[in-house]
Design a protein around this motif. Structure first.
Motif, PDB file in Angstrom:
ATOM      1  N   GLY A 195     -10.621 -66.504  -0.340  1.00 31.55           N
ATOM      2  CA  GLY A 195     -10.774 -67.123  -1.107  1.00 31.55           C
ATOM      3  C   GLY A 195      -9.990 -66.403  -2.335  1.00 31.55           C
ATOM      4  O   GLY A 195     -10.838 -65.353  -2.788  1.00 31.55           O
TER       5      GLY A 195
ATOM      6  N   TYR B  10      -8.055 -68.724   9.856  1.00 32.74           N
ATOM      7  CA  TYR B  10      -7.251 -69.480  10.848  1.00 32.74           C
ATOM      8  C   TYR B  10      -6.548 -69.018  12.137  1.00 32.74           C
ATOM      9  O   TYR B  10      -6.893 -68.043  12.544  1.00 32.74           O
TER      10      TYR B  10
ATOM     11  N   GLN C  68      -3.033 -62.160   6.946  1.00 28.14           N
ATOM     12  CA  GLN C  68      -3.425 -63.293   5.651  1.00 28.14           C
ATOM     13  C   GLN C  68      -4.589 -63.542   6.873  1.00 28.14           C
ATOM     14  O   GLN C  68      -4.846 -64.971   6.340  1.00 28.14           O
TER      15      GLN C  68
ATOM     16  N   TYR D  74      -8.579 -63.633   8.246  1.00 31.48           N
ATOM     17  CA  TYR D  74      -9.849 -64.068   6.796  1.00 31.48           C
ATOM     18  C   TYR D  74     -10.596 -62.562   6.901  1.00 31.48           C
ATOM     19  O   TYR D  74     -11.443 -62.143   6.574  1.00 31.48           O
TER      20      TYR D  74
ATOM     21  N   THR E 158      -4.301 -78.221   0.922  1.00 29.44           N
ATOM     22  CA  THR E 158      -4.658 -77.307   1.232  1.00 29.44           C
ATOM     23  C   THR E 158      -3.890 -75.995   1.887  1.00 29.44           C
ATOM     24  O   THR E 158      -3.573 -75.426   1.468  1.00 29.44           O
TER      25      THR E 158
ATOM     26  N   ASN F 209      -2.295 -73.215   0.090  1.00 30.36           N
ATOM     27  CA  ASN F 209      -2.113 -71.810   0.609  1.00 30.36           C
ATOM     28  C   ASN F 209      -0.873 -70.491   0.903  1.00 30.36           C
ATOM     29  O   ASN F 209      -1.020 -69.341   1.156  1.00 30.36           O
TER      30      ASN F 209
ATOM     31  N   PHE G 131       0.056 -67.507   0.197  1.00 28.10           N
ATOM     32  CA  PHE G 131      -0.235 -66.229   1.187  1.00 28.10           C
ATOM     33  C   PHE G 131       0.724 -65.738   1.785  1.00 28.10           C
ATOM     34  O   PHE G 131       1.012 -64.580   2.241  1.00 28.10           O
TER      35      PHE G 131
ATOM     36  N   GLN H  24       2.825 -71.133   8.993  1.00 24.15           N
ATOM     37  CA  GLN H  24       1.677 -71.111   8.721  1.00 24.15           C
ATOM     38  C   GLN H  24       0.223 -71.699   8.932  1.00 24.15           C
ATOM     39  O   GLN H  24       0.754 -73.071   9.263  1.00 24.15           O
TER      40      GLN H  24
END
Ligand code: F6R
Length: 266
Positions: free
Chosen positions: A37, A69, A78, A80, A164, A168, A171, A178
């Motif tokens: 984040g 994700y 994207q 993490y 949420t 997000n 991004f 997504q």
């Protein structure tokens, strides 16, 4: 809860970096819990700077990230995992094999459940988390534990809330897939950490911060579960602290704590 209010986002990052470095320098096999984040980016920049200045080495450190994700590869722009490599791991001397981010590429529920159980087991095998870094969502989430998550939850599959997904969206490219699900450490997993440090900056977080610190314990604000943890520090900038009713009291507590440790208590 220890509530620390600092003048700027930079001060919040410096405070968090001091705490991380303290764990690294005082533990033989330090285990860090990390977050992604916007909020912790300044912390990671500071840790990289201190590593480059030879003030800290991460050679003995092990890390566990909160979440990932579901349905995108590790190497996705994207993911993490990519975020952590880009912002921290590629720039310090931590062994990549010691860095853990939940494995969530599969879209198969059985594979994902096994991955979640294995993640919990790896945290145990590493001896548990010494310091868990957290951010807070606009809706009070920690990790991807969205409102109504059980306070006893462990690493598991979680459906992201609409807010949420919307937060997000910035991004992901227009028209790109997504993710709407994530594998996240649970609130119970987070509460097992020996210490928790939650960072929050900016006016947009003020409501969630107030609910977390001064609101009732409620699954509607997952971060309020931190009220149950005996070693939680919440570090805020002035904006994130702006709605706190007991702001003066928290500042008074910090002054008294400082005086006590400096031997200047009057
Ligand atoms: C990310 C995570 C999330 C974020 C939260 C705040 O690993 O755990 O709970 O901490 O969504 O995100 P930012 O810092 O982007 O406002």
């Amino acid at each position: 809860m220890q509530v620390i209010i600092l003048p700027s986002t930079h001060d919040v990052a410096l405070y968090a970096a001091d705490r991380v470095v303290d764990v690294i320098n005082t533990k033989t096999n330090p285990v860090l819990g990390l977050a992604t984040g916007s909020t912790p980016i300044a912390l990671y920049e500071e840790l990289v700077a201190r590593y480059q200045a030879k003030q800290v080495s991460f050679r003995q450190a092990v890390s566990f990230n909160l979440d990932e994700y579901i349905g995108i590869t590790d190497s996705h722009e994207q993911s993490y995992r990519t975020f952590m490599n880009q912002h921290l791991f590629d720039h310090i001397d931590i062994a990549k094999s010691n860095t853990h981010v939940p494995l969530a590429e599969s879209k198969d529920a059985i594979v994902l459940k096994k991955s979640a159980q294995d993640y919990e087991a790896s945290i145990q095998q590493a001896g548990g988390i010494d310091l868990q870094i957290l951010g807070i969502g606009l809706n009070g989430h920690i990790g991807f534990n969205e409102p109504t998550s059980s306070f006893a939850s462990r690493t598991r599959i979680k459906t992201l809330s609409e807010s949420t997904v919307a937060a997000n969206k910035r991004f992901f490219k227009a028209g790109e897939y997504q993710p709407q699900l994530a594998l996240t450490m649970g609130i119970g997993s987070i509460l097992d950490s020996r210490a928790v440090l939650l960072m929050a900056t900016g006016k947009a977080k003020a409501e969630a911060v107030k609910a977390m610190i001064e609101g009732p314990l409620s699954a509607m604000c997952p971060a309020s579960a931190l009220q149950l943890h005996e070693a939680t520090t919440i570090v805020l900038d002035e904006d994130a602290a702006s709605l706190l009713a007991l702001k003066d009291y928290y500042q008074w507590c910090e002054l008294k704590r400082q005086q006590l440790y400096e031997g200047s208590l009057t």
